[in-house]
Design a protein around this motif. Structure first.
Motif, PDB file in Angstrom:
ATOM      1  N   GLU A  18       0.825  -1.203   0.000  1.00  0.00           N
ATOM      2  CA  GLU A  18       0.000   0.000   0.000  1.00  0.00           C
ATOM      3  C   GLU A  18       0.863   1.259   0.000  1.00  0.00           C
ATOM      4  N   TRP A  19       1.957   1.232   0.751  1.00  0.00           N
ATOM      5  CA  TRP A  19       2.828   2.405   0.801  1.00  0.00           C
ATOM      6  C   TRP A  19       3.451   2.703  -0.567  1.00  0.00           C
ATOM      7  N   VAL A  20       3.856   1.657  -1.284  1.00  0.00           N
ATOM      8  CA  VAL A  20       4.410   1.860  -2.631  1.00  0.00           C
ATOM      9  C   VAL A  20       3.316   2.388  -3.556  1.00  0.00           C
ATOM     10  N   ALA A  21       2.099   1.858  -3.414  1.00  0.00           N
ATOM     11  CA  ALA A  21       0.971   2.320  -4.226  1.00  0.00           C
ATOM     12  C   ALA A  21       0.662   3.788  -3.934  1.00  0.00           C
ATOM     13  N   VAL A  22       0.780   4.180  -2.666  1.00  0.00           N
ATOM     14  CA  VAL A  22       0.537   5.571  -2.269  1.00  0.00           C
ATOM     15  C   VAL A  22       1.541   6.507  -2.936  1.00  0.00           C
ATOM     16  N   VAL A  23       2.812   6.154  -2.857  1.00  0.00           N
ATOM     17  CA  VAL A  23       3.864   7.010  -3.417  1.00  0.00           C
ATOM     18  C   VAL A  23       3.721   7.138  -4.938  1.00  0.00           C
ATOM     19  N   THR A  24       3.500   6.017  -5.610  1.00  0.00           N
ATOM     20  CA  THR A  24       3.358   6.060  -7.072  1.00  0.00           C
ATOM     21  C   THR A  24       2.047   6.732  -7.478  1.00  0.00           C
ATOM     22  N   GLY A  25       1.006   6.575  -6.636  1.00  0.00           N
ATOM     23  CA  GLY A  25      -0.261   7.245  -6.915  1.00  0.00           C
ATOM     24  C   GLY A  25      -0.111   8.759  -6.854  1.00  0.00           C
ATOM     25  N   PHE A  26       0.614   9.241  -5.842  1.00  0.00           N
ATOM     26  CA  PHE A  26       0.884  10.672  -5.740  1.00  0.00           C
ATOM     27  C   PHE A  26       1.669  11.150  -6.957  1.00  0.00           C
ATOM     28  N   ALA A  27       2.671  10.369  -7.340  1.00  0.00           N
ATOM     29  CA  ALA A  27       3.534  10.753  -8.466  1.00  0.00           C
ATOM     30  C   ALA A  27       2.752  10.877  -9.760  1.00  0.00           C
ATOM     31  N   CYS A  28       1.837   9.933 -10.010  1.00  0.00           N
ATOM     32  CA  CYS A  28       1.116   9.954 -11.294  1.00  0.00           C
ATOM     33  C   CYS A  28       0.168  11.149 -11.376  1.00  0.00           C
ATOM     34  N   VAL A  29      -0.465  11.533 -10.254  1.00  0.00           N
ATOM     35  CA  VAL A  29      -1.366  12.693 -10.276  1.00  0.00           C
ATOM     36  C   VAL A  29      -0.558  13.982 -10.439  1.00  0.00           C
ATOM     37  N   TRP A  30       0.583  14.066  -9.767  1.00  0.00           N
ATOM     38  CA  TRP A  30       1.452  15.231  -9.917  1.00  0.00           C
ATOM     39  C   TRP A  30       1.908  15.382 -11.367  1.00  0.00           C
ATOM     40  N   LEU A  31       2.296  14.270 -11.975  1.00  0.00           N
ATOM     41  CA  LEU A  31       2.749  14.305 -13.365  1.00  0.00           C
ATOM     42  C   LEU A  31       1.611  14.683 -14.311  1.00  0.00           C
ATOM     43  N   ALA A  32       0.400  14.194 -14.009  1.00  0.00           N
ATOM     44  CA  ALA A  32      -0.760  14.556 -14.843  1.00  0.00           C
ATOM     45  C   ALA A  32      -1.046  16.045 -14.741  1.00  0.00           C
ATOM     46  N   ALA A  33      -0.939  16.597 -13.538  1.00  0.00           N
ATOM     47  CA  ALA A  33      -1.162  18.030 -13.351  1.00  0.00           C
ATOM     48  C   ALA A  33      -0.149  18.850 -14.131  1.00  0.00           C
ATOM     49  N   ARG A  34       1.050  18.295 -14.305  1.00  0.00           N
ATOM     50  CA  ARG A  34       2.105  18.973 -15.057  1.00  0.00           C
ATOM     51  C   ARG A  34       2.055  18.653 -16.556  1.00  0.00           C
ATOM     52  N   GLU A  35       1.023  17.929 -16.974  1.00  0.00           N
ATOM     53  CA  GLU A  35       0.847  17.510 -18.376  1.00  0.00           C
ATOM     54  C   GLU A  35       1.993  16.637 -18.868  1.00  0.00           C
ATOM     55  N   SER A  36       2.569  15.851 -17.972  1.00  0.00           N
ATOM     56  CA  SER A  36       3.668  14.975 -18.360  1.00  0.00           C
ATOM     57  C   SER A  36       3.140  13.615 -18.806  1.00  0.00           C
ATOM     58  N   LEU A  37       3.642  13.125 -19.923  1.00  0.00           N
ATOM     59  CA  LEU A  37       3.246  11.809 -20.421  1.00  0.00           C
ATOM     60  C   LEU A  37       3.657  10.683 -19.475  1.00  0.00           C
TER      61      LEU A  37
END
Length: 212
Positions: free
Chosen positions: A23-42
């Motif tokens: 769950e902790w790994v899922a949390v960290v990667t989940g945060f990363a993917c939303v941050w990247l989406a907000a930055r319009e990163s592929l």
């Protein structure tokens, strides 16, 4: 009073620390993917696929069957969204930020309540889900938001904000404390994503006026 608060804080961290490393790994990667989406990163798409794969297991273990199924759908939508962002623009160019079309709003308005009550009824009567209709609503709302996101519609962030507000207490109730806190952080990221995408849209619209 201070003792009670300290005890509650201690109990929270004790429970959170007891959650699986998965769950902790899922949390960290989940945060990363939303941050990247907000930055319009592929890069948000491959990170999202990895995070969703982990959450399939995390949610299933907590009897959040609708959310577990949602992750499988997200993986498929992420693959499609990855392609769409790369080649969905004019002449197969990169897709720009745009506003949601009327037919897309209508589709979401029909799909979200239909899925919520239909699948919620199934979860309520045939599974051990303790929050069947809320679970179903977050799934439907997330699918609607993801549909708009993969088409790079600005208003996808509005739906994410609503979904995140509902997710926080549900996940806390299920004792998925790190993930509940993550969704609280998602609220801020969704607001940031809306601000960033709106700025990109205004810049593109200004450029178009100058060119015209």
């Amino acid at each position: 009073m201070l003792f009670v608060l300290s005890q509650s804080f201690y109990e929270f961290w004790t429970a959170a620390a007891g959650n699986t490393p998965l769950e902790w790994v899922a949390v960290v990667t989940g945060f990363a993917c939303v941050w990247l989406a907000a930055r319009e990163s592929l890069w948000n798409f491959p990170v999202a696929i990895f995070s969703c794969a982990l959450y399939i297991v995390v949610y299933f273990r907590q009897a959040l069957y609708s959310d577990s199924l949602l992750q499988i759908m997200f993986i498929g939508l992420s693959v499609y969204g990855w392609y769409e962002w790369l080649y969905g623009g004019r002449s197969k160019t990169e897709l720009p930020v745009s506003r949601t079309r009327r037919w897309e709003w209508l589709l979401c308005a029909l799909f979200i309540p239909a899925f919520t009550f239909g699948f919620g009824y199934y979860l309520d009567n045939y599974t051990q889900d303790t929050v069947p209709y809320w679970d179903s609503f977050t799934t439907a709302g997330s699918l609607g938001a993801q549909f708009l996101m993969m088409r790079k519609r600005l208003e996808n962030w509005w739906l994410w904000i609503i979904v995140d507000i509902v997710y926080v207490p549900i996940l806390w109730h299920k004792q998925l404390y790190p993930t509940s806190v993550l969704y609280a952080v998602y609220l801020g990221l969704a607001a940031y994503g809306f601000w960033e995408w709106r700025r990109a849209l205004h810049t593109a619209e200004s450029s178009s006026l100058v060119s015209a």
